[in-house]
Design a protein around this motif. Sequence first.
Motif, PDB file in Angstrom:
ATOM      1  N   HIS A 116      64.475  66.351  76.538  1.00 42.32           N
ATOM      2  CA  HIS A 116      64.667  64.903  76.560  1.00 42.32           C
ATOM      3  C   HIS A 116      66.141  64.499  76.449  1.00 42.32           C
ATOM      4  O   HIS A 116      66.555  63.507  77.066  1.00 42.32           O
ATOM      5  CB  HIS A 116      63.887  64.257  75.404  1.00 42.32           C
ATOM      6  CG  HIS A 116      62.417  64.550  75.447  1.00 42.32           C
ATOM      7  ND1 HIS A 116      61.579  64.024  76.415  1.00 42.32           N
ATOM      8  CD2 HIS A 116      61.630  65.337  74.658  1.00 42.32           C
ATOM      9  CE1 HIS A 116      60.346  64.455  76.216  1.00 42.32           C
ATOM     10  NE2 HIS A 116      60.350  65.257  75.154  1.00 42.32           N
ATOM     11  N   LEU A 117      66.944  65.263  75.674  1.00 43.79           N
ATOM     12  CA  LEU A 117      68.322  64.855  75.414  1.00 43.79           C
ATOM     13  C   LEU A 117      69.367  65.841  75.924  1.00 43.79           C
ATOM     14  O   LEU A 117      70.561  65.561  75.847  1.00 43.79           O
ATOM     15  CB  LEU A 117      68.517  64.652  73.896  1.00 43.79           C
ATOM     16  CG  LEU A 117      67.628  63.589  73.241  1.00 43.79           C
ATOM     17  CD1 LEU A 117      67.843  63.576  71.728  1.00 43.79           C
ATOM     18  CD2 LEU A 117      67.926  62.205  73.826  1.00 43.79           C
ATOM     19  N   GLY A 118      68.934  66.995  76.431  1.00 44.68           N
ATOM     20  CA  GLY A 118      69.875  67.973  76.955  1.00 44.68           C
ATOM     21  C   GLY A 118      70.379  68.943  75.892  1.00 44.68           C
ATOM     22  O   GLY A 118      70.196  68.732  74.697  1.00 44.68           O
TER      23      GLY A 118
ATOM     24  N   SER B  94      69.871  76.372  79.820  1.00 47.25           N
ATOM     25  CA  SER B  94      70.305  75.038  80.237  1.00 47.25           C
ATOM     26  C   SER B  94      71.799  75.004  80.547  1.00 47.25           C
ATOM     27  O   SER B  94      72.231  74.375  81.521  1.00 47.25           O
ATOM     28  CB  SER B  94      69.992  74.013  79.140  1.00 47.25           C
ATOM     29  OG  SER B  94      68.608  73.964  78.876  1.00 47.25           O
ATOM     30  N   VAL B  95      72.597  75.692  79.726  1.00 44.57           N
ATOM     31  CA  VAL B  95      74.044  75.764  79.971  1.00 44.57           C
ATOM     32  C   VAL B  95      74.315  76.474  81.290  1.00 44.57           C
ATOM     33  O   VAL B  95      75.136  76.038  82.099  1.00 44.57           O
ATOM     34  CB  VAL B  95      74.745  76.504  78.812  1.00 44.57           C
ATOM     35  CG1 VAL B  95      76.221  76.734  79.127  1.00 44.57           C
ATOM     36  CG2 VAL B  95      74.604  75.711  77.517  1.00 44.57           C
ATOM     37  N   SER B  96      73.607  77.571  81.524  1.00 39.83           N
ATOM     38  CA  SER B  96      73.770  78.344  82.758  1.00 39.83           C
ATOM     39  C   SER B  96      73.410  77.520  83.979  1.00 39.83           C
ATOM     40  O   SER B  96      74.106  77.550  85.005  1.00 39.83           O
ATOM     41  CB  SER B  96      72.900  79.602  82.693  1.00 39.83           C
ATOM     42  OG  SER B  96      73.010  80.346  83.879  1.00 39.83           O
TER      43      SER B  96
ATOM     44  N   CYS C  88      81.400  71.359  70.330  1.00 42.08           N
ATOM     45  CA  CYS C  88      80.664  72.062  71.388  1.00 42.08           C
ATOM     46  C   CYS C  88      79.845  71.097  72.252  1.00 42.08           C
ATOM     47  O   CYS C  88      79.565  71.377  73.426  1.00 42.08           O
ATOM     48  CB  CYS C  88      79.732  73.121  70.794  1.00 42.08           C
ATOM     49  SG  CYS C  88      80.561  74.601  70.178  1.00 42.08           S
ATOM     50  N   ALA C  89      79.449  69.982  71.682  1.00 39.52           N
ATOM     51  CA  ALA C  89      78.623  69.015  72.411  1.00 39.52           C
ATOM     52  C   ALA C  89      79.411  68.256  73.467  1.00 39.52           C
ATOM     53  O   ALA C  89      78.812  67.575  74.311  1.00 39.52           O
ATOM     54  CB  ALA C  89      77.989  68.034  71.426  1.00 39.52           C
ATOM     55  N   PHE C  90      80.753  68.377  73.444  1.00 38.37           N
ATOM     56  CA  PHE C  90      81.574  67.567  74.349  1.00 38.37           C
ATOM     57  C   PHE C  90      82.386  68.402  75.335  1.00 38.37           C
ATOM     58  O   PHE C  90      83.190  67.857  76.087  1.00 38.37           O
ATOM     59  CB  PHE C  90      82.531  66.683  73.528  1.00 38.37           C
ATOM     60  CG  PHE C  90      81.812  65.730  72.612  1.00 38.37           C
ATOM     61  CD1 PHE C  90      81.299  64.534  73.084  1.00 38.37           C
ATOM     62  CD2 PHE C  90      81.627  66.054  71.272  1.00 38.37           C
ATOM     63  CE1 PHE C  90      80.628  63.659  72.245  1.00 38.37           C
ATOM     64  CE2 PHE C  90      80.957  65.189  70.417  1.00 38.37           C
ATOM     65  CZ  PHE C  90      80.448  63.982  70.909  1.00 38.37           C
TER      66      PHE C  90
END
Length: 447
Positions: free
Chosen positions: A170-172, A45-47, A102-104
């Motif tokens: 659903h939330l990433g 997902s990050v990629s 890390c979430a931001f």
Amino acid sequence: MERDVLDEINQHKMSRYQWFVIVVCVCLNIIDGFDVMVMAFTAPSVSAEWSLSGAQIGLLLSAGLFGMAAGSIFLAPLADKIGRRLLILICLVIAGLSMLACAFVQSHTMLAALRFVTGIGVGGILASSNVLASEYANSRWRSLAVSLMSTGYGIGATLGGILSLALIQHLGWRSIFMAGGFTTIAMLLMSLWLLPESLDYLFAKRPKQALEKVNAVMQRMGLETLSTLSQYEKKQQNKGGDIARLFQGQQGFQTICLWAAFFLVMFGFYFVMSWTPKILISMGMSPQQGVSTGILISIGGIFGAAIIGLLASRMKIFHALSLFLGLTAVCVFLFVAVSSQVSVALMVGLLLGTLINGCVAGLYSISPTIYDAEIRSRGVGYAIGFGRIGAILSPTVAGIFLDQGVAPATLYAYYGVVFIVAIFVILMLGNAFYRRQSLPKEAVGHA
């Protein structure tokens, strides 16, 4: 005649409070398993979001391992000076806040930097909680207590997979780091309330209110309290810094063997954990079958850690670990040979996960027993940190071999040899350890 409280605990039956402290340490170790795997689960997902190259993804996957090595080597030794409990609390703050951060993030370089910081905290937690569990167990159940900690890795990795399936769609991917950060902060609050200081540390360093803290713990363990703090007999009288003391006399040979064993076992472990699903898929398995095999290897780890601990309560831990290393080598040799038969490969994968995780658990069990209380966290931290170097190098070395056209079966055979070499290192370490244990205390102090 003064009571030898630590020897009394060694010989006394394990109390419910001692097992409770070990359970808290297992919960701390769950963070290690979650943190190691969280980047692997979120990497696709990050990629996709930042259109990352393979090298950039590799940096993200390696940053946490580099941080863990740094935390084990540079942060964990502070537990010998400020206490196991305080060091664990500090590391929980570091890991929790950096996981939340890390979430931001808005770039992969910032994410890699924060993954490194998180790894520093986790490396300190792992080494210190490993020592604390060892110090709260009696001599009979010490290997089981420390081995049970390694079940936390498998639990954390499994929880990370489950959360990824439930939340990312659903939330990433950021939600996974948020969940990890809040869980770590919750563990910090629980540790503030429930985690005691090590008795070994309190006797060795005698900080403020040491007697009150010792008596509070002894009451919970059902032991008679002390009117004065017993004299702690230092086994090492040699001059020199804490680092030098790791290498004095016979201690030096044990330290070198322990570092070599950690390097070899971690080198083989992270190859199996990192490359197995990808190699199986390239050999004809479907992606779902390859990933399922990887999950089974993680699940097997939960059982492997407990099994080697139980085995060590019946035989010497060095012999139990050597047996596990030999069986792991056999499984590694067999694994690729049976990969064409999916059902057999899945069963062998589960067995391999059980054995290879048992090997890591066995090393964690051995490491605290090698050192005296004053240098225990430093000795264990350095050994784990050296092992992390093997963990960092292993996937890269495997990738180079594969790029050179080495067949997967041949590559697995190479890594099988690594576990065989580790057997000889462990047996040498065991012989040195028991030989040193048989010496009079005076001789040990001047060895």
